[in-house]
Scaffold this motif. Structure first.
Motif, short mmCIF file in Angstrom:
data_model
loop_
_atom_site.label_atom_id
_atom_site.label_comp_id
_atom_site.label_asym_id
_atom_site.label_seq_id
_atom_site.Cartn_x
_atom_site.Cartn_y
_atom_site.Cartn_z
N PHE A 163 -14.70 -27.12 7.91
CA PHE A 163 -14.03 -28.40 7.70
C PHE A 163 -13.47 -28.91 9.02
O PHE A 163 -13.62 -30.09 9.38
CB PHE A 163 -12.91 -28.28 6.66
CG PHE A 163 -12.00 -29.48 6.65
CD1 PHE A 163 -12.43 -30.69 6.10
CD2 PHE A 163 -10.75 -29.44 7.23
CE1 PHE A 163 -11.61 -31.83 6.14
CE2 PHE A 163 -9.92 -30.56 7.28
CZ PHE A 163 -10.36 -31.76 6.72
N ALA A 221 -6.01 -33.53 9.48
CA ALA A 221 -5.56 -33.20 8.12
C ALA A 221 -5.31 -31.70 7.95
O ALA A 221 -5.83 -30.89 8.72
CB ALA A 221 -6.64 -33.65 7.13
N PHE A 222 -4.50 -31.36 6.97
CA PHE A 222 -4.47 -30.02 6.34
C PHE A 222 -4.12 -28.87 7.28
O PHE A 222 -4.80 -27.83 7.29
CB PHE A 222 -5.83 -29.72 5.69
CG PHE A 222 -6.40 -30.77 4.77
CD1 PHE A 222 -5.58 -31.69 4.14
CD2 PHE A 222 -7.77 -30.82 4.51
CE1 PHE A 222 -6.11 -32.66 3.27
CE2 PHE A 222 -8.31 -31.77 3.65
CZ PHE A 222 -7.49 -32.69 3.04
N ALA A 263 -2.79 -37.08 5.70
CA ALA A 263 -3.21 -35.91 4.92
C ALA A 263 -2.48 -34.64 5.38
O ALA A 263 -3.01 -33.53 5.27
CB ALA A 263 -4.72 -35.74 5.00
N TYR A 288 -3.98 -44.39 6.28
CA TYR A 288 -5.15 -45.09 5.73
C TYR A 288 -4.57 -46.19 4.86
O TYR A 288 -3.82 -45.87 3.91
CB TYR A 288 -6.00 -44.14 4.88
CG TYR A 288 -6.71 -43.06 5.65
CD1 TYR A 288 -7.83 -43.36 6.41
CD2 TYR A 288 -6.28 -41.75 5.60
CE1 TYR A 288 -8.49 -42.36 7.12
CE2 TYR A 288 -6.93 -40.74 6.31
CZ TYR A 288 -8.04 -41.06 7.06
OH TYR A 288 -8.69 -40.09 7.76
N LEU A 301 -15.45 -42.30 2.98
CA LEU A 301 -15.43 -41.03 3.72
C LEU A 301 -16.82 -40.75 4.30
O LEU A 301 -17.84 -41.00 3.64
CB LEU A 301 -15.02 -39.90 2.76
CG LEU A 301 -14.72 -38.54 3.42
CD1 LEU A 301 -13.45 -38.61 4.27
CD2 LEU A 301 -14.56 -37.45 2.37
N ARG A 349 -19.80 -35.38 5.22
CA ARG A 349 -19.49 -34.15 5.95
C ARG A 349 -20.45 -33.06 5.50
O ARG A 349 -20.25 -32.41 4.47
CB ARG A 349 -18.04 -33.73 5.71
CG ARG A 349 -17.02 -34.86 5.85
CD ARG A 349 -16.72 -35.14 7.30
NE ARG A 349 -15.95 -36.38 7.48
CZ ARG A 349 -14.62 -36.50 7.33
NH1 ARG A 349 -13.89 -35.47 6.99
NH2 ARG A 349 -14.02 -37.66 7.56
N ILE A 371 -5.45 -39.77 -1.51
CA ILE A 371 -5.59 -40.78 -0.46
C ILE A 371 -6.78 -41.67 -0.84
O ILE A 371 -7.88 -41.17 -1.07
CB ILE A 371 -5.83 -40.13 0.91
CG1 ILE A 371 -4.58 -39.35 1.33
CG2 ILE A 371 -6.21 -41.18 1.96
CD1 ILE A 371 -4.74 -38.55 2.62
N MET A 417 -9.61 -44.36 0.04
CA MET A 417 -10.35 -45.05 1.10
C MET A 417 -10.92 -46.30 0.44
O MET A 417 -11.48 -46.21 -0.66
CB MET A 417 -11.43 -44.15 1.67
CG MET A 417 -10.79 -43.00 2.44
SD MET A 417 -11.90 -42.07 3.43
CE MET A 417 -10.74 -41.08 4.38
N HIS A 464 -13.52 -41.04 15.10
CA HIS A 464 -13.02 -40.07 14.14
C HIS A 464 -13.60 -38.68 14.43
O HIS A 464 -13.89 -37.91 13.53
CB HIS A 464 -13.38 -40.53 12.72
CG HIS A 464 -12.38 -40.17 11.67
ND1 HIS A 464 -11.60 -41.10 11.04
CD2 HIS A 464 -12.03 -38.99 11.11
CE1 HIS A 464 -10.83 -40.51 10.14
NE2 HIS A 464 -11.08 -39.22 10.16
N ARG A 522 -16.86 -37.75 12.62
CA ARG A 522 -16.79 -37.36 11.21
C ARG A 522 -17.06 -38.52 10.26
O ARG A 522 -17.07 -38.33 9.05
CB ARG A 522 -15.40 -36.77 10.91
CG ARG A 522 -15.14 -35.48 11.63
CD ARG A 522 -13.67 -35.13 11.68
NE ARG A 522 -13.11 -34.66 10.43
CZ ARG A 522 -13.19 -33.41 9.99
NH1 ARG A 522 -13.84 -32.51 10.69
NH2 ARG A 522 -12.60 -33.05 8.86
#
Ligand SMILES: Cc1cc2nc3c(=O)[nH]c(=O)nc-3n(C[C@H](O)[C@H](O)[C@H](O)COP(=O)(O)O)c2cc1C
Ligand SMILES: CCCCCCC(=O)C(=O)O
Length: 322
Positions: A8, A63-64, A92, A112, A144, A147, A172, A174, A221, A224
């Motif tokens: 990820f 994120a995360f 995120a 976002y 998104l 990925r 979230i 988009m 980004h 991504r």
């Protein structure tokens, strides 16, 4: 780290062409140093939109962080504070903004734009109260990106117990209907500096300025979102031309060394942002790992400035880059 989570963080969209090209664009550049400039000790300090930085670097929103290390975003912020750089906190984030702000770090908050305007207004109020110094609106994500690694790994959800802690239990959104009126609304909604992240086309850079952005971030980004999008360093000169010095232009994507930072600054960026290397530092050793990443970049930038004949970033110019 769990290899699914590693993918990820490391991965990009599609065939990961843009992800690779971001780094390759820096590797294609060469520095033409000046000599006998008597620089003496270097001074890396800079100020961007009122935020003082010990070097021209901010931590990009990612994120995360609790997936990378139990210290989470607060660990990253702690390192940012001790290194004297600012952190852009992702929407995120897996810890509350108040906990991250308690570290005393200089923070900007990444947003976002959300279709639920009441929620968005409450979130802006909350992060402003927590003391963030700028709002970074990510504009490259109407949907998104694909990925590839996440699809292959079936990574669709955070593990139990982890969540985006500033979303009040919401996902979230988009929103593929987003347009400039949303930016106008955000401009009216906050007195904080407003930064648009994800600008690649010079016409969008010009529009960003006319719609009241205080700065733009040239970003894809980290490869991504749209695979095949131009490498950020290749996009930078046309964006700078379009902006014409009216607002600062920042850049992220593929910055891995102090010489990469020097190249971006010499070509005209006011400051740089770094994403994956910071997450790698966090995963390796929590806050001290992030600090090590930041101090390595600082030492490399300082060394490169000395060897290129500049005492401070403002002395760099495009003629130094081939
Ligand atoms: C794991 C990961 C998560 C990201 N999350 C966000 C995010 O939440 N919001 C955002 O605007 N950009 C996000 N980005 C993009 C980064 O802010 C930044 O544009 C990119 O990572 C810069 O490239 P670099 O990783 O090569 O330094 C993320 C990037 C990565 C690698
Ligand atoms: C549906 C939103 C998930 C958070 C996306 C974080 C991000 O920007 C990324 O690149 O990953």
């Amino acid at each position: 780290m769990n290899p699914v989570h590693r993918d990820f963080f490391d991965g990009g969209a599609g065939e990961e062409r843009t992800l690779r090209d971001n780094e390759a664009a820096f590797r294609r550049r060469r520095i033409i140093p000046r000599v006998l400039r008597g620089t003496g000790p270097r001074d890396l300090r800079t100020t961007v939109l009122g935020t003082d930085l010990s070097m021209p670097l901010l931590i990009a929103p990612t994120a995360f962080h609790l997936l990378a290390h139990p210290a989470g975003e607060a660990g990253t912020a702690q390192a940012a504070r001790s290194a004297g750089v600012a952190m852009v906190v992702s929407m995120a984030a897996t810890q509350p903004i108040e906990q991250i702000a308690d570290t005393g770090a200089a923070l900007w908050f990444q947003l976002y734009p959300q279709p639920d305007l009441d929620f968005q207004a409450r979130l802006l109020e909350r992060v402003t109260k927590a003391g963030v110094e700028g709002i970074v609106v990510t504009v490259d994500s109407p949907v998104l990106g694909t990925r590839t690694r996440d699809l292959r790994n079936g990574f669709t959800d955070l593990p139990p117990g982890l969540a985006c802690r500033n979303m009040d239990g919401r996902d979230i959104a988009m929103d593929d209907r987003l347009g400039w009126p949303h930016i106008d609304r955000l401009r009216r909604a906050t007195d904080l500096p407003l930064v648009l992240k994800g600008i690649l086309h010079p016409a969008d850079a010009a529009l960003a300025v006319t719609h009241g952005a205080d700065a733009v971030i040239v970003s894809n980004h980290g490869g991504r979102q749209l695979d095949g999008a131009i490498a950020t360093l290749d996009a930078l000169p046309a964006v700078l031309d379009a902006v014409g010095g009216r607002v600062p232009v920042l850049i992220d994507g593929g910055i891995r060394t102090g010489t990469d930072i020097l190249v971006a600054l010499a070509l005209g960026a006011t400051a740089t942002l770094v994403g994956r290397p910071v997450v790698d530092g966090l995963a390796r050793a929590g806050a001290p790992g992030v600090r090590e990443t930041l101090e390595t970049l600082r030492a490399q930038l300082d060394h490169a400035l000395a060897l290129a004949g500049a005492q401070r970033p403002a002395e760099l110019s495009p003629d130094l880059i081939a």
